[in-house]
Design a protein around this motif. Structure first.
Motif, PDB file in Angstrom:
ATOM      1  N   ALA A  46       0.823  -1.212   0.000  1.00  0.00           N
ATOM      2  CA  ALA A  46       0.000   0.000   0.000  1.00  0.00           C
ATOM      3  C   ALA A  46       0.859   1.265   0.000  1.00  0.00           C
ATOM      4  O   ALA A  46       0.341   2.362   0.192  1.00  0.00           O
ATOM      5  CB  ALA A  46      -0.923   0.004   1.205  1.00  0.00           C
ATOM      6  N   GLU A  47       2.174   1.088  -0.203  1.00  0.00           N
ATOM      7  CA  GLU A  47       3.120   2.203  -0.262  1.00  0.00           C
ATOM      8  C   GLU A  47       3.194   2.973   1.054  1.00  0.00           C
ATOM      9  O   GLU A  47       3.362   4.196   1.074  1.00  0.00           O
ATOM     10  CB  GLU A  47       2.789   3.140  -1.427  1.00  0.00           C
ATOM     11  N   VAL A  48       3.075   2.246   2.161  1.00  0.00           N
ATOM     12  CA  VAL A  48       3.280   2.823   3.484  1.00  0.00           C
ATOM     13  C   VAL A  48       4.717   2.512   3.899  1.00  0.00           C
ATOM     14  O   VAL A  48       5.129   1.351   3.879  1.00  0.00           O
ATOM     15  CB  VAL A  48       2.304   2.224   4.517  1.00  0.00           C
ATOM     16  N   PRO A  49       5.508   3.520   4.269  1.00  0.00           N
ATOM     17  CA  PRO A  49       6.907   3.259   4.632  1.00  0.00           C
ATOM     18  C   PRO A  49       7.045   2.417   5.895  1.00  0.00           C
ATOM     19  O   PRO A  49       6.455   2.742   6.932  1.00  0.00           O
ATOM     20  CB  PRO A  49       7.488   4.667   4.837  1.00  0.00           C
ATOM     21  N   VAL A  50       7.780   1.325   5.776  1.00  0.00           N
ATOM     22  CA  VAL A  50       8.115   0.482   6.924  1.00  0.00           C
ATOM     23  C   VAL A  50       9.529   0.859   7.355  1.00  0.00           C
ATOM     24  O   VAL A  50      10.488   0.554   6.667  1.00  0.00           O
ATOM     25  CB  VAL A  50       8.027  -1.011   6.576  1.00  0.00           C
ATOM     26  N   SER A  51       9.643   1.535   8.484  1.00  0.00           N
ATOM     27  CA  SER A  51      10.938   2.054   8.915  1.00  0.00           C
ATOM     28  C   SER A  51      11.711   1.075   9.789  1.00  0.00           C
ATOM     29  O   SER A  51      12.933   1.092   9.826  1.00  0.00           O
ATOM     30  CB  SER A  51      10.742   3.367   9.680  1.00  0.00           C
ATOM     31  N   HIS A  52      10.977   0.228  10.528  1.00  0.00           N
ATOM     32  CA  HIS A  52      11.624  -0.729  11.425  1.00  0.00           C
ATOM     33  C   HIS A  52      10.919  -2.064  11.294  1.00  0.00           C
ATOM     34  O   HIS A  52       9.699  -2.141  11.353  1.00  0.00           O
ATOM     35  CB  HIS A  52      11.544  -0.216  12.871  1.00  0.00           C
ATOM     36  N   ILE A  53      11.691  -3.104  11.097  1.00  0.00           N
ATOM     37  CA  ILE A  53      11.132  -4.441  10.959  1.00  0.00           C
ATOM     38  C   ILE A  53      12.054  -5.436  11.653  1.00  0.00           C
ATOM     39  O   ILE A  53      13.260  -5.209  11.767  1.00  0.00           O
ATOM     40  CB  ILE A  53      10.956  -4.820   9.460  1.00  0.00           C
ATOM     41  N   GLY A  54      11.462  -6.530  12.166  1.00  0.00           N
ATOM     42  CA  GLY A  54      12.277  -7.615  12.692  1.00  0.00           C
ATOM     43  C   GLY A  54      12.323  -7.742  14.193  1.00  0.00           C
ATOM     44  O   GLY A  54      12.981  -8.646  14.708  1.00  0.00           O
ATOM     45  N   HIS A  55      11.610  -6.883  14.932  1.00  0.00           N
ATOM     46  CA  HIS A  55      11.780  -6.916  16.378  1.00  0.00           C
ATOM     47  C   HIS A  55      11.181  -8.161  17.020  1.00  0.00           C
ATOM     48  O   HIS A  55      11.905  -9.070  17.414  1.00  0.00           O
ATOM     49  CB  HIS A  55      11.187  -5.647  17.008  1.00  0.00           C
ATOM     50  N   LEU A  56       9.866  -8.261  17.094  1.00  0.00           N
ATOM     51  CA  LEU A  56       9.284  -9.445  17.722  1.00  0.00           C
ATOM     52  C   LEU A  56       9.342 -10.664  16.812  1.00  0.00           C
ATOM     53  O   LEU A  56       9.377 -11.793  17.280  1.00  0.00           O
ATOM     54  CB  LEU A  56       7.829  -9.167  18.128  1.00  0.00           C
ATOM     55  N   VAL A  57       9.331 -10.431  15.504  1.00  0.00           N
ATOM     56  CA  VAL A  57       9.397 -11.518  14.516  1.00  0.00           C
ATOM     57  C   VAL A  57      10.464 -11.168  13.490  1.00  0.00           C
ATOM     58  O   VAL A  57      10.419 -10.100  12.886  1.00  0.00           O
ATOM     59  CB  VAL A  57       8.041 -11.727  13.809  1.00  0.00           C
ATOM     60  N   GLN A  58      11.416 -12.066  13.292  1.00  0.00           N
ATOM     61  CA  GLN A  58      12.505 -11.816  12.350  1.00  0.00           C
ATOM     62  C   GLN A  58      12.011 -11.731  10.901  1.00  0.00           C
ATOM     63  O   GLN A  58      10.921 -12.214  10.574  1.00  0.00           O
ATOM     64  CB  GLN A  58      13.547 -12.931  12.453  1.00  0.00           C
ATOM     65  N   VAL A  59      12.841 -11.133  10.052  1.00  0.00           N
ATOM     66  CA  VAL A  59      12.532 -11.073   8.628  1.00  0.00           C
ATOM     67  C   VAL A  59      12.853 -12.432   8.007  1.00  0.00           C
ATOM     68  O   VAL A  59      13.985 -12.920   8.117  1.00  0.00           O
ATOM     69  CB  VAL A  59      13.371  -9.975   7.933  1.00  0.00           C
ATOM     70  N   PRO A  60      11.876 -13.088   7.355  1.00  0.00           N
ATOM     71  CA  PRO A  60      12.157 -14.391   6.732  1.00  0.00           C
ATOM     72  C   PRO A  60      13.192 -14.260   5.612  1.00  0.00           C
ATOM     73  O   PRO A  60      13.350 -13.183   5.018  1.00  0.00           O
ATOM     74  CB  PRO A  60      10.799 -14.819   6.175  1.00  0.00           C
ATOM     75  N   LYS A  61      13.857 -15.342   5.317  1.00  0.00           N
ATOM     76  CA  LYS A  61      14.933 -15.342   4.318  1.00  0.00           C
ATOM     77  C   LYS A  61      14.491 -14.732   2.994  1.00  0.00           C
ATOM     78  O   LYS A  61      15.209 -13.932   2.392  1.00  0.00           O
ATOM     79  CB  LYS A  61      15.419 -16.776   4.089  1.00  0.00           C
ATOM     80  N   ASN A  62      13.292 -15.108   2.529  1.00  0.00           N
ATOM     81  CA  ASN A  62      12.847 -14.632   1.222  1.00  0.00           C
ATOM     82  C   ASN A  62      12.265 -13.220   1.233  1.00  0.00           C
ATOM     83  O   ASN A  62      11.759 -12.752   0.213  1.00  0.00           O
ATOM     84  CB  ASN A  62      11.815 -15.599   0.632  1.00  0.00           C
ATOM     85  N   GLN A  63      12.338 -12.561   2.382  1.00  0.00           N
ATOM     86  CA  GLN A  63      11.906 -11.166   2.452  1.00  0.00           C
ATOM     87  C   GLN A  63      13.063 -10.232   2.807  1.00  0.00           C
ATOM     88  O   GLN A  63      12.900  -9.023   2.850  1.00  0.00           O
ATOM     89  CB  GLN A  63      10.779 -11.016   3.487  1.00  0.00           C
TER      90      GLN A  63
END
Length: 391
Positions: free
Chosen positions: A95-112
């Motif tokens: 939806a073109e919403v900026p994601v500034s922080h990711i991975g805290h409670l759930v890690q980023v999967p390999k394919n992402q």
């Protein structure tokens, strides 16, 4: 948990929810959100954070995967979103919403990982050297340096079930040595969770051992010449706790429940943030002297105890007590003590996490003016049922 606060701070939200239900605009198992009050809460949070030099990310998981409201809050001044769930990140980015922080409670999967790096995500939290290596490889391919944040813990810290993760504080020096040999990543931040918790006995939000562990980790990094540009201390971030976080040198916070006023400190409607969300359902049937509502929105840490029932023939609401919830079963229904007419609307107000429920999310404006308008209606996956366009 928040029924009394709702009645004190935002009774018009109850009226608006009932009106939408009577018109057939919303179904039971719907979280109804007062847009104007959320934005007012957001302004208060931003003003307070600015006073104490703290940057605010927007936590969206409590609001459901709806990008409409996220965009409005970013326009208000929030520093992008934080996505603790990778599927939420996908919905927001689509939806073109900026994601500034990711991975805290759930890690980023390999394919992402590559997607997150290529999107110039401001900060990616890591729990393991293996995940850091994946990010390093992706960053080299993208020809950029990816800032990473380390989640740490000490042996006596408090971790919620299902959130067991982090680098042990005792091994932090070795972790730093390994990470400094990974091209493409840069240690830029530290985080932990929960760093603040509500104390029911003292009626205060207090620092946890986790916060002190976070500060110890910061000092260890500084001793090795690594400046922590982000000290992120989530949980219970609100107008009343930002000054406390600032005292400890925290630089970033991630308010979520504060946006809807559903923080534990607001049980009596006394906080600067006002209640901006309720749960609307209806009586499905009766069984052995009790009533059962349509479920789907129960959250096991919601502390829901009471409901307001609105029999069609009565102008005033009837209070009802929730039957004990069984965490081992699917919440097909939510029980109420006593018999209430079938198809009677029921209002609850509790501490929810919409992204783990089956609930719809109704975004409503104009409530404070007595002119509620359903701006958008989303399902539990963030798909628009009605409206939802900001173009």
């Amino acid at each position: 948990m928040f029924i009394e606060a709702l009645k004190v701070q935002n009774p018009a939200l109850i009226d608006a929810a009932l009106k939408l239900w009577k018109q057939g605009d919303i179904l039971p198992d719907t979280c109804v959100i007062d847009i104007d009050t959320v934005l007012d809460n957001g302004r208060r949070l931003l003003e307070t954070a600015d006073r104490y030099g703290i940057t605010l990310y927007l936590m969206t998981k409590q609001l459901g995967r709806n990008p409409w409201l996220a965009k409005r809050l970013i326009e208000l001044g929030f520093h992008g979103t934080v996505a603790v769930d990778f599927k939420e990140a996908r919905t927001l980015r689509n939806a073109e919403v900026p994601v500034s922080h990711i991975g805290h409670l759930v890690q980023v999967p390999k394919n992402q990982v590559m997607e997150s790096v290529a999107a110039s995500t401001e900060m990616i939290t890591v729990f393991s050297l293996e995940k850091a290596e994946e990010i390093s490889v992706a960053a080299q391919s993208a020809r950029r340096i990816q800032p990473i944040m380390l989640k740490i813990f000490a042996e006596k810290d408090h971790l919620y079930p299902g959130q067991e993760a982090g680098f042990p504080l005792s091994t932090l020096d070795d972790v730093i040595a390994h990470l400094q040999n990974m091209p493409g990543v840069k240690i830029a931040g530290l985080t932990h969770f929960p760093c603040l918790l509500w104390n029911e006995d003292l009626q205060q939000t207090l620092p946890t051992l986790n916060l002190h562990t976070l500060l110890q980790a910061r000092d260890q990094l500084r001793a090795q010449g690594i400046e922590v540009t982000q000290l992120n201390a989530p949980s219970a971030s609100s107008c009343s706790t930002l000054s406390l976080l600032a005292e400890y040198g925290v630089t970033h916070a991630e308010p979520g429940h504060a946006l809807t006023g559903t923080i534990p400190a607001n049980q009596h409607g006394t906080q600067p943030e006002h209640i901006a969300m309720l749960y609307l359902t209806e009586v499905s049937h009766q069984f052995q002297g009790n009533s059962y509502c349509f479920g789907g929105g129960y959250y096991r840490r919601g502390h829901a105890q009471n409901a307001l029932v609105f029999p069609v023939t009565e102008a005033e609401a009837t209070s009802a007590t929730l039957l004990p919830m069984d965490d081992s079963s699917i919440d097909y229904h939510i029980g109420l003590a006593g018999e209430f007419p079938v198809s009677t609307p029921v209002v609850m107000c509790f501490r929810t996490q919409v992204f783990v429920t089956r609930s719809d999310v109704a975004l409503v404006s104009g409530i404070s003016r007595g002119q509620p308008v359903l701006e958008a209606l989303y399902d539990s996956l963030g798909n628009p049922i009605f409206g939802g366009s900001r173009e």
